[in-house]
Design a protein around this motif. Structure first.
Motif, PDB file in Angstrom:
ATOM      1  N   ALA A  41       0.802  -1.225   0.000  1.00 42.41           N
ATOM      2  CA  ALA A  41       0.000   0.000   0.000  1.00 42.41           C
ATOM      3  C   ALA A  41       0.831   1.269   0.000  1.00 42.41           C
ATOM      4  O   ALA A  41       0.268   2.363   0.039  1.00 42.41           O
ATOM      5  N   LEU A  42       2.155   1.126  -0.063  1.00 50.79           N
ATOM      6  CA  LEU A  42       2.982   2.330  -0.049  1.00 50.79           C
ATOM      7  C   LEU A  42       4.141   2.217  -1.040  1.00 50.79           C
ATOM      8  O   LEU A  42       4.169   2.930  -2.035  1.00 50.79           O
ATOM      9  N   TYR A  43       5.071   1.314  -0.782  1.00 44.81           N
ATOM     10  CA  TYR A  43       6.310   1.299  -1.560  1.00 44.81           C
ATOM     11  C   TYR A  43       6.061   1.038  -3.054  1.00 44.81           C
ATOM     12  O   TYR A  43       6.429   1.856  -3.904  1.00 44.81           O
ATOM     13  N   PHE A  44       5.424  -0.065  -3.364  1.00 47.62           N
ATOM     14  CA  PHE A  44       5.250  -0.416  -4.775  1.00 47.62           C
ATOM     15  C   PHE A  44       4.155   0.391  -5.483  1.00 47.62           C
ATOM     16  O   PHE A  44       4.300   0.691  -6.667  1.00 47.62           O
ATOM     17  N   PRO A  45       3.060   0.785  -4.803  1.00 50.74           N
ATOM     18  CA  PRO A  45       2.138   1.719  -5.465  1.00 50.74           C
ATOM     19  C   PRO A  45       2.810   3.030  -5.865  1.00 50.74           C
ATOM     20  O   PRO A  45       2.554   3.555  -6.955  1.00 50.74           O
ATOM     21  N   ILE A  46       3.673   3.555  -4.993  1.00 49.92           N
ATOM     22  CA  ILE A  46       4.370   4.795  -5.347  1.00 49.92           C
ATOM     23  C   ILE A  46       5.343   4.538  -6.496  1.00 49.92           C
ATOM     24  O   ILE A  46       5.472   5.367  -7.414  1.00 49.92           O
ATOM     25  N   ARG A  47       6.006   3.385  -6.482  1.00 47.15           N
ATOM     26  CA  ARG A  47       6.904   3.040  -7.586  1.00 47.15           C
ATOM     27  C   ARG A  47       6.125   2.920  -8.905  1.00 47.15           C
ATOM     28  O   ARG A  47       6.597   3.342  -9.960  1.00 47.15           O
ATOM     29  N   GLU A  48       4.928   2.361  -8.847  1.00 47.51           N
ATOM     30  CA  GLU A  48       4.093   2.267 -10.054  1.00 47.51           C
ATOM     31  C   GLU A  48       3.696   3.653 -10.545  1.00 47.51           C
ATOM     32  O   GLU A  48       3.713   3.933 -11.745  1.00 47.51           O
ATOM     33  N   PHE A  49       3.364   4.541  -9.625  1.00 50.31           N
ATOM     34  CA  PHE A  49       3.007   5.913  -9.990  1.00 50.31           C
ATOM     35  C   PHE A  49       4.197   6.639 -10.619  1.00 50.31           C
ATOM     36  O   PHE A  49       4.058   7.333 -11.630  1.00 50.31           O
ATOM     37  N   LEU A  50       5.375   6.466 -10.026  1.00 47.33           N
ATOM     38  CA  LEU A  50       6.570   7.113 -10.568  1.00 47.33           C
ATOM     39  C   LEU A  50       6.921   6.563 -11.951  1.00 47.33           C
ATOM     40  O   LEU A  50       7.518   7.271 -12.774  1.00 47.33           O
ATOM     41  N   ALA A  51       6.549   5.312 -12.207  1.00 43.23           N
ATOM     42  CA  ALA A  51       6.826   4.706 -13.508  1.00 43.23           C
ATOM     43  C   ALA A  51       5.796   5.089 -14.563  1.00 43.23           C
ATOM     44  O   ALA A  51       5.899   4.648 -15.718  1.00 43.23           O
ATOM     45  N   GLY A  52       4.812   5.900 -14.180  1.00 39.81           N
ATOM     46  CA  GLY A  52       3.801   6.353 -15.127  1.00 39.81           C
ATOM     47  C   GLY A  52       2.553   5.506 -15.168  1.00 39.81           C
ATOM     48  O   GLY A  52       1.673   5.727 -16.009  1.00 39.81           O
ATOM     49  N   GLY A  53       2.432   4.532 -14.268  1.00 42.63           N
ATOM     50  CA  GLY A  53       1.258   3.674 -14.242  1.00 42.63           C
ATOM     51  C   GLY A  53       0.221   4.147 -13.246  1.00 42.63           C
ATOM     52  O   GLY A  53       0.387   5.175 -12.570  1.00 42.63           O
ATOM     53  N   ASN A  54      -0.852   3.386 -13.144  1.00 45.44           N
ATOM     54  CA  ASN A  54      -1.935   3.702 -12.217  1.00 45.44           C
ATOM     55  C   ASN A  54      -1.966   2.646 -11.119  1.00 45.44           C
ATOM     56  O   ASN A  54      -2.394   1.512 -11.350  1.00 45.44           O
ATOM     57  N   PRO A  55      -1.519   2.962  -9.907  1.00 42.00           N
ATOM     58  CA  PRO A  55      -1.460   1.951  -8.844  1.00 42.00           C
ATOM     59  C   PRO A  55      -2.822   1.472  -8.373  1.00 42.00           C
ATOM     60  O   PRO A  55      -2.902   0.450  -7.681  1.00 42.00           O
ATOM     61  N   TYR A  56      -3.879   2.193  -8.720  1.00 41.54           N
ATOM     62  CA  TYR A  56      -5.221   1.746  -8.346  1.00 41.54           C
ATOM     63  C   TYR A  56      -5.711   0.597  -9.224  1.00 41.54           C
ATOM     64  O   TYR A  56      -6.739  -0.007  -8.926  1.00 41.54           O
ATOM     65  N   ASP A  57      -5.005   0.296 -10.294  1.00 43.05           N
ATOM     66  CA  ASP A  57      -5.370  -0.777 -11.215  1.00 43.05           C
ATOM     67  C   ASP A  57      -4.826  -2.096 -10.662  1.00 43.05           C
ATOM     68  O   ASP A  57      -3.614  -2.320 -10.682  1.00 43.05           O
ATOM     69  N   PRO A  58      -5.695  -2.988 -10.178  1.00 46.51           N
ATOM     70  CA  PRO A  58      -5.197  -4.245  -9.595  1.00 46.51           C
ATOM     71  C   PRO A  58      -4.372  -5.060 -10.582  1.00 46.51           C
ATOM     72  O   PRO A  58      -3.333  -5.623 -10.213  1.00 46.51           O
ATOM     73  N   ALA A  59      -4.818  -5.115 -11.843  1.00 51.91           N
ATOM     74  CA  ALA A  59      -4.100  -5.920 -12.836  1.00 51.91           C
ATOM     75  C   ALA A  59      -2.674  -5.427 -13.016  1.00 51.91           C
ATOM     76  O   ALA A  59      -1.721  -6.215 -13.061  1.00 51.91           O
TER      77      ALA A  59
END
Length: 425
Positions: free
Chosen positions: A68-86
């Motif tokens: 809920a913190l480290y990898f969602p933020i990494r996904e956001f920084l990579a240009g993705g949407n961390p709210y997308d479960p897939a």
């Protein structure tokens, strides 16, 4: 003879005072020692947890920090949407979906996701520990106890309790939310701007922010309720815009949110009709106790608990029992909508004061509420083992919820015919 006795009086009283000071110092030192030992044990998972891989996704240590913190933020920084479960399950070694935290969470906790995983995990755990200590400071100040003694005792109890240890063991953001909720309640009259900012922090998880903002509004703190909600919304807007633009528009973004909600509702650890989820809200507890889930049970629970609590906290405020009103507000937040045992952390400052009020006035309803709310904190491993052995695993994940619902019910019963209490308020 009489003159000699009178001459000895100051020395006798000085001795009594010195003995009291010595006892206070001894308790303070003991509390600090217990707290330091508990803090060391609570921080160990942060530096002992293995680096996340696909193979060790079931690892519970620091799982909320990871998922809920480290990898969602990494996904956001990579240009993705961390709210997308897939996207999260494909790109990162996470076990849980990233729930609908406020988008500003992705920026607020950015410093913990920029370094490597282990450094970020340890730093986050240390900050969470400091937030627990600050929550103890707020509780001691609210009780008007000696600051060092009160802080040491409450902090020691927190870091050795199940609720306190769980925050650091799994890396939850609840300490920040608890400080925000406490700040909003304690500062709402004298410092409404600071209280609004504190409420914005409590909005980090909407299931905290929404009922808390409603109850603050009903209690007359409209500037705090509206201001805190606006701050959270504006702060999140700076994150939502890039997500919408980069994700193909508002329609695509809403599709992701719908998929997120569908996934959360179907998980064994989050669904209202799950027999293994550690939920303490009224709808989930009702299902586990009765085996029946009425239509729209979660919405009905949210509306009913919020409405009943809104009427009664106003009544408590009118008779001057603000501490009980604060506790009822906090417990209502947890009972109204999906929450877990650790979420009762927001009630700590109010619980400490109401416990003192109960000890002074010995009213049964307050006693039931205090004892019931203490239970999740005392639900340690050996207690859980005993419950599982005597009543089975379903009881183990249900008793905390029953305790919280009982506490809310007891506070409701007191608030129906409130009495003016003697003691700290």
């Amino acid at each position: 003879m009489k003159r000699g006795i009178e001459a000895g009086e100051p020395g006798r009283f000085a001795g009594v005072r010195n003995a009291a000071v010595d006892r206070r110092a001894a308790v303070t030192v003991l509390a600090i020692a217990v707290g330091l030992f508990g803090a060391w044990r609570a921080l160990r998972p942060a530096w002992e947890v293995p680096l996340p891989t696909l193979a060790n996704r079931p690892e519970e240590r620091m799982q909320d920090f990871r998922d809920a913190l480290y990898f969602p933020i990494r996904e956001f920084l990579a240009g993705g949407n961390p709210y997308d479960p897939a996207a999260m399950f494909v790109h990162w070694p996470v076990r849980q979906n990233f729930n609908l935290y406020q988008p500003y969470h992705l920026v607020l906790h950015l410093p913990f996701a920029l370094p490597d995983y282990r450094f970020g995990a340890v730093a986050f755990a240390v900050v969470s520990l400091l937030l627990l200590v600050f929550l103890a400071v707020l509780a001691a100040g609210h009780l008007r106890a000696p600051s060092v003694l009160g802080t040491a005792v409450v902090a020691a109890l927190l870091v050795t309790s199940q609720v306190g240890k769980a925050q650091l063991y799994v890396g939850q953001v609840n300490p920040l939310i608890a400080v925000g909720a406490a700040g909003a309640l304690l500062a709402r009259e004298r410092h409404p701007r600071w209280a609004a900012l504190a409420l914005a922090l409590a909005w980090l998880k909407p299931q905290f922010g929404l009922p808390l903002a409603i109850l603050l509004f009903v209690r007359g703190s409209r500037q705090v309720a509206l201001g805190g909600t606006a701050i959270a919304a504006v702060a999140s807007l700076f994150v939502v815009v890039p997500l919408v633009v980069g994700g193909g528009g508002i329609g695509a973004f809403l599709d992701v949110i719908a998929a997120n909600l569908d996934h959360a509702a179907a998980t064994p650890y989050g669904a209202v009709d799950s027999l293994t989820a550690q939920r303490v809200d009224l709808a989930a507890v009702f299902f586990r106790v009765t085996g029946w889930l009425p239509p729209a049970a979660e919405l009905l629970a949210l509306v009913a608990v919020t409405a009943i609590s809104a009427v009664l906290v106003r009544r408590l405020d009118r008779v001057g029992e603000v501490a009980v009103a604060d506790l009822l507000t906090c417990v209502a937040v947890v009972v109204a909508v999906v929450h877990q045992p650790g979420d009762v952390l927001i009630a700590v400052p109010a619980l400490v004061v109401v416990a003192a009020l109960w000890w002074r006035n010995r009213l049964p309803c307050l006693g039931v509420a205090v004892v019931a709310l203490v239970f999740p904190f005392a639900h340690l491993h050996f207690v859980d083992t005993a419950i599982r052995g005597l009543m089975g695993p379903l009881a183990s994940v249900t008793v905390d919820g029953i305790a919280v619902v009982v506490a809310w019910t007891a506070l409701v019963m007191f608030a129906r015919r409130p009495r003016v209490l003697t003691g700290p308020s």
